[in-house]
Design a protein around this motif. Structure first.
Motif, mmCIF file in Angstrom:
data_model
loop_
_atom_site.group_PDB
_atom_site.id
_atom_site.type_symbol
_atom_site.label_atom_id
_atom_site.label_comp_id
_atom_site.label_asym_id
_atom_site.label_seq_id
_atom_site.Cartn_x
_atom_site.Cartn_y
_atom_site.Cartn_z
ATOM 1 N N LEU A 39 9.418 -50.620 59.368
ATOM 2 C CA LEU A 39 10.152 -51.717 60.030
ATOM 3 C C LEU A 39 9.596 -51.987 61.418
ATOM 4 O O LEU A 39 9.477 -53.138 61.828
ATOM 5 C CB LEU A 39 11.648 -51.385 60.142
ATOM 6 N N SER A 40 9.225 -50.912 62.136
ATOM 7 C CA SER A 40 8.698 -51.090 63.497
ATOM 8 C C SER A 40 7.346 -51.808 63.463
ATOM 9 O O SER A 40 6.924 -52.387 64.456
ATOM 10 C CB SER A 40 8.560 -49.743 64.211
ATOM 11 N N LYS A 41 6.667 -51.775 62.311
ATOM 12 C CA LYS A 41 5.359 -52.435 62.194
ATOM 13 C C LYS A 41 5.476 -53.855 61.629
ATOM 14 O O LYS A 41 4.477 -54.555 61.511
ATOM 15 C CB LYS A 41 4.428 -51.580 61.332
ATOM 16 N N LEU A 42 6.688 -54.263 61.265
ATOM 17 C CA LEU A 42 6.902 -55.639 60.814
ATOM 18 C C LEU A 42 7.103 -56.490 62.066
ATOM 19 O O LEU A 42 8.213 -56.806 62.462
ATOM 20 C CB LEU A 42 8.137 -55.739 59.898
ATOM 21 N N ALA A 73 10.318 -63.646 58.516
ATOM 22 C CA ALA A 73 8.865 -63.609 58.262
ATOM 23 C C ALA A 73 8.518 -62.858 56.974
ATOM 24 O O ALA A 73 7.436 -63.042 56.421
ATOM 25 C CB ALA A 73 8.133 -62.977 59.445
ATOM 26 N N TYR A 74 9.445 -62.007 56.483
ATOM 27 C CA TYR A 74 9.130 -61.154 55.325
ATOM 28 C C TYR A 74 10.051 -61.400 54.141
ATOM 29 O O TYR A 74 9.993 -60.684 53.151
ATOM 30 C CB TYR A 74 9.149 -59.679 55.745
ATOM 31 N N LYS A 75 10.871 -62.435 54.255
ATOM 32 C CA LYS A 75 11.849 -62.718 53.214
ATOM 33 C C LYS A 75 11.188 -62.895 51.842
ATOM 34 O O LYS A 75 11.730 -62.503 50.822
ATOM 35 C CB LYS A 75 12.598 -63.995 53.614
ATOM 36 N N PHE A 76 10.002 -63.509 51.841
ATOM 37 C CA PHE A 76 9.331 -63.802 50.565
ATOM 38 C C PHE A 76 8.133 -62.895 50.295
ATOM 39 O O PHE A 76 7.383 -63.123 49.364
ATOM 40 C CB PHE A 76 8.907 -65.280 50.528
ATOM 41 N N THR A 77 7.961 -61.858 51.130
ATOM 42 C CA THR A 77 6.842 -60.930 50.913
ATOM 43 C C THR A 77 7.132 -60.098 49.661
ATOM 44 O O THR A 77 8.166 -59.446 49.587
ATOM 45 C CB THR A 77 6.662 -59.999 52.127
#
Length: 122
Positions: A39-42, A73-77
């Motif tokens: 999470l810290s790297k997202l 930013a990561y919802k669709f990753t």
């Protein structure tokens, strides 16, 4: 430009095996040792795929995926769970959290790469 994939696993040797397979297939790799570290790297950088273990200290994979999916930013990753867990209940939890695929360890690199190729964002 190479696509970037995040590997989240508390086993350094497993991260290494996965990273070698991915780099060999032309991907860039970001490594994290547990859900909290991941999470810290997202930080808003573009990730084309996340590969996460389920059982990890500090924050498990299912909690991490749920948290990552809350970030715009990561919802669709797409997420692949790479785990020793083969039970249906666990798979359902993973799917509910947002995982798109479930690869059980020990895995064949070719099997994993084919799942990656199918799911990686354009």
């Amino acid at each position: 430009m190479a696509k970037t994939i995040m590997i989240v696993d508390d086993s350094a040797s497993l991260r290494q095996v996965v990273a070698i397979s991915l780099k060999g297939a032309g991907y860039d790799v970001v490594e994290a040792c547990d859900g909290k570290d991941a999470l810290s790297k997202l930080d808003g950088r573009k990730l084309h795929l996340i590969i996460s273990d389920v059982n990890m200290p500090n924050m498990d994979g299912i909690s991490f995926v749920k948290a990552a999916k809350q970030l715009p930013a990561y919802k669709f990753t797409p997420v692949i769970m790479l785990t020793t867990e083969a039970g249906d209940a666990m798979k359902q939890q993973g799917q509910a959290a947002g995982a798109k695929a479930w690869v059980v360890k020990p895995f064949q690199p070719a099997q994993m790469l084919s799942a990656v190729a199918k799911l990686v964002l354009p």
